[in-house]
Design a protein around this motif. Structure first.
Motif, short mmCIF file in Angstrom:
data_model
loop_
_atom_site.label_atom_id
_atom_site.label_comp_id
_atom_site.label_asym_id
_atom_site.label_seq_id
_atom_site.Cartn_x
_atom_site.Cartn_y
_atom_site.Cartn_z
N TYR A 1 0.91 -1.08 -0.12
CA TYR A 1 0.03 -0.13 -0.11
C TYR A 1 1.06 1.38 0.10
N GLN B 1 -4.67 3.10 3.92
CA GLN B 1 -4.64 1.94 3.94
C GLN B 1 -3.45 0.89 4.65
N LYS C 1 -0.97 4.41 -1.27
CA LYS C 1 -2.30 4.63 -0.49
C LYS C 1 -1.80 4.55 1.17
#
Length: 67
Positions: free
Chosen positions: A30, A38, A35
């Motif tokens: 992630y 996350q 991201k």
């Protein structure tokens, strides 16, 4: 006179370690994709499972019953 070997619950300890490292791999993936929310959640889950594995390892070393 032979002594009886104590059965240590290794299974839950190993499973907790596997889950911890799986979550850690997800966190790294992630982060590489950008991201970050996350990644933070996955890192928290990895820490949870590592703590769980540590607890299970200590119980196994003491010879505690499963439960």
């Amino acid at each position: 006179m032979a002594t009886k070997k104590k059965c240590r619950p290794i299974g839950p300890y190993v499973k907790a370690h596997q889950r911890a490292y799986a979550w850690a791999d997800k966190a790294v993936a992630y982060r590489q994709r950008g991201k970050f929310a996350q990644a933070k959640a996955a890192a928290q889950r990895a820490r949870y499972w590592l703590c769980k594995a540590k607890l299970l390892g200590a119980r196994a070393a003491r010879g505690a019953k499963r439960g």
